[in-house]
Design an enzyme around this catalytic site. Structure first.
Site, PDB file in Angstrom:
ATOM      1  N   HIS A   1      24.817  47.987  49.572  1.00  0.00           N
ATOM      2  CA  HIS A   1      25.916  47.712  48.649  1.00  0.00           C
ATOM      3  C   HIS A   1      25.332  47.579  47.250  1.00  0.00           C
ATOM      4  CE1 HIS A   1      28.527  46.000  52.104  1.00  0.00           C
ATOM      5  NE2 HIS A   1      28.893  47.237  51.828  1.00  0.00           N
TER       6      HIS A   1
ATOM      7  N   LYS B   1      21.228  46.991  46.046  1.00  0.00           N
ATOM      8  CA  LYS B   1      20.468  48.229  45.896  1.00  0.00           C
ATOM      9  C   LYS B   1      19.036  47.985  45.415  1.00  0.00           C
ATOM     10  CE  LYS B   1      24.321  51.471  45.225  1.00  0.00           C
ATOM     11  NZ  LYS B   1      24.616  51.523  46.627  1.00  0.00           N
TER      12      LYS B   1
ATOM     13  N   THR C   1      23.124  56.913  51.921  1.00  0.00           N
ATOM     14  CA  THR C   1      24.350  57.209  51.197  1.00  0.00           C
ATOM     15  C   THR C   1      24.008  57.498  49.735  1.00  0.00           C
ATOM     16  OG1 THR C   1      24.722  54.819  51.013  1.00  0.00           O
ATOM     17  CG2 THR C   1      25.898  55.978  52.756  1.00  0.00           C
ATOM     18  N   GLY C   2      24.885  58.240  49.075  1.00  0.00           N
ATOM     19  CA  GLY C   2      24.708  58.824  47.752  1.00  0.00           C
ATOM     20  C   GLY C   2      23.862  58.120  46.725  1.00  0.00           C
ATOM     21  N   THR C   3      24.418  57.091  46.110  1.00  0.00           N
ATOM     22  CA  THR C   3      23.725  56.421  45.010  1.00  0.00           C
ATOM     23  C   THR C   3      22.451  55.752  45.486  1.00  0.00           C
ATOM     24  OG1 THR C   3      25.900  56.005  44.025  1.00  0.00           O
ATOM     25  CG2 THR C   3      24.047  54.793  43.095  1.00  0.00           C
ATOM     26  N   THR C   4      22.519  55.128  46.642  1.00  0.00           N
ATOM     27  CA  THR C   4      21.343  54.447  47.185  1.00  0.00           C
ATOM     28  C   THR C   4      20.215  55.444  47.414  1.00  0.00           C
ATOM     29  OG1 THR C   4      22.770  52.800  48.252  1.00  0.00           O
ATOM     30  CG2 THR C   4      20.508  52.959  49.046  1.00  0.00           C
TER      31      THR C   4
ATOM     32  N   SER D   1      28.459  59.062  48.654  1.00  0.00           N
ATOM     33  CA  SER D   1      28.504  57.637  48.384  1.00  0.00           C
ATOM     34  C   SER D   1      29.333  56.972  49.482  1.00  0.00           C
ATOM     35  CB  SER D   1      29.151  57.419  47.014  1.00  0.00           C
ATOM     36  OG  SER D   1      29.305  56.055  46.751  1.00  0.00           O
ATOM     37  N   GLY D   2      29.020  55.722  49.807  1.00  0.00           N
ATOM     38  CA  GLY D   2      29.745  55.010  50.864  1.00  0.00           C
ATOM     39  C   GLY D   2      31.258  55.076  50.739  1.00  0.00           C
TER      40      GLY D   2
ATOM     41  N   ASP E   1      29.310  56.428  54.558  1.00  0.00           N
ATOM     42  CA  ASP E   1      29.138  55.598  55.755  1.00  0.00           C
ATOM     43  C   ASP E   1      29.609  56.353  56.988  1.00  0.00           C
ATOM     44  OD1 ASP E   1      28.242  53.385  54.202  1.00  0.00           O
ATOM     45  OD2 ASP E   1      30.322  52.816  53.803  1.00  0.00           O
TER      46      ASP E   1
ATOM     47  N   ASP F   1      26.104  43.152  51.211  1.00  0.00           N
ATOM     48  CA  ASP F   1      26.328  42.006  50.332  1.00  0.00           C
ATOM     49  C   ASP F   1      27.455  41.153  50.909  1.00  0.00           C
ATOM     50  OD1 ASP F   1      26.751  40.190  48.318  1.00  0.00           O
ATOM     51  OD2 ASP F   1      26.714  41.676  46.706  1.00  0.00           O
TER      52      ASP F   1
ATOM     53  N   HIS G   1      35.587  49.558  50.664  1.00  0.00           N
ATOM     54  CA  HIS G   1      35.486  50.441  51.825  1.00  0.00           C
ATOM     55  C   HIS G   1      35.000  49.686  53.065  1.00  0.00           C
ATOM     56  CE1 HIS G   1      31.485  50.419  50.118  1.00  0.00           C
ATOM     57  NE2 HIS G   1      31.013  50.995  51.196  1.00  0.00           N
TER      58      HIS G   1
ATOM     59  N   ASP H   1      35.185  51.233  56.542  1.00  0.00           N
ATOM     60  CA  ASP H   1      34.151  52.236  56.807  1.00  0.00           C
ATOM     61  C   ASP H   1      32.852  51.577  57.245  1.00  0.00           C
ATOM     62  OD1 ASP H   1      35.954  54.190  55.923  1.00  0.00           O
ATOM     63  OD2 ASP H   1      35.253  54.023  53.861  1.00  0.00           O
TER      64      ASP H   1
ATOM     65  N   ARG I   1      29.926  49.330  64.037  1.00  0.00           N
ATOM     66  CA  ARG I   1      30.406  49.441  65.409  1.00  0.00           C
ATOM     67  C   ARG I   1      29.759  50.621  66.134  1.00  0.00           C
ATOM     68  NH1 ARG I   1      33.578  52.691  67.629  1.00  0.00           N
ATOM     69  NH2 ARG I   1      34.636  52.280  69.570  1.00  0.00           N
TER      70      ARG I   1
END
Length: 156
Positions: free
Chosen positions: A21, A25, A47-50, A67-68, A73, A93, A100, A103, A109
């Site tokens: 999150h 990051k 995921t994208g930005t991370t 991105s999430g 996700d 976080d 989201h 997601d 899960r």
């Protein structure tokens, strides 16, 4: 029933998803830098930005998904279902609402359903990455979903 479970093998080279999150990051990037010598021996995605930030700050090769909030996700979850992710590090976080969140819950899960190791904080990630299983294959039992569908169809 003999075929209630199937054995999955996590290979020596782990396929690791890295997610964080926004408020976590930099913590994940610092963790990746600290563990770079281990992580560079495995396939990394995120995921994208991370993923972009990890690549920029650590020079680790990492495949980026969306991105999430834009489906990243869900993409990671799909890769778990396909058998293409063995291990998830997700610095979430707990003090910040996430738009989201459904997601994220779906990803957590599906990781549980497929018995995928998942760390949601630094301490758990430290324990996982220093485990003896990081350098060897690991076999685990997963519910045989194909058989479950066949059994269910036969009862309807």
């Amino acid at each position: 029933m003999d075929n209630e479970y199937i054995t999955f093998t996590i290979g020596k080279k782990k396929r690791i998803a890295l997610i964080a999150h926004d408020g976590k990051k930099m913590e994940l990037i610092e963790w990746c830098q600290k563990n770079k010598s281990i992580l560079q021996n495995h396939f990394l995605c995120g995921t994208g930005t991370t993923a972009r930030m990890i690549s920029e700050y650590t020079d680790l090769p990492i495949k980026g998904y969306n991105s999430g909030p834009l489906g990243g996700d869900q993409q990671i979850g799909a890769k778990i279902v396909e058998g293409n992710i063995d291990f998830v590090i997700f610095f979430s976080d707990p003090l910040e609402a996430q738009p989201h969140d459904p997601d994220v819950k779906a990803l957590l899960r599906i990781a549980q359903v497929y018995d995928i190791p998942i760390a949601n904080n630094r301490a758990t990630a430290d324990f996982m990455i220093t485990s003896k299983f990081m350098d060897e294959e690991y076999e685990h039992q997963v519910i045989n979903f194909r058989q479950k569908v066949i059994d269910r169809a036969n009862t309807l």
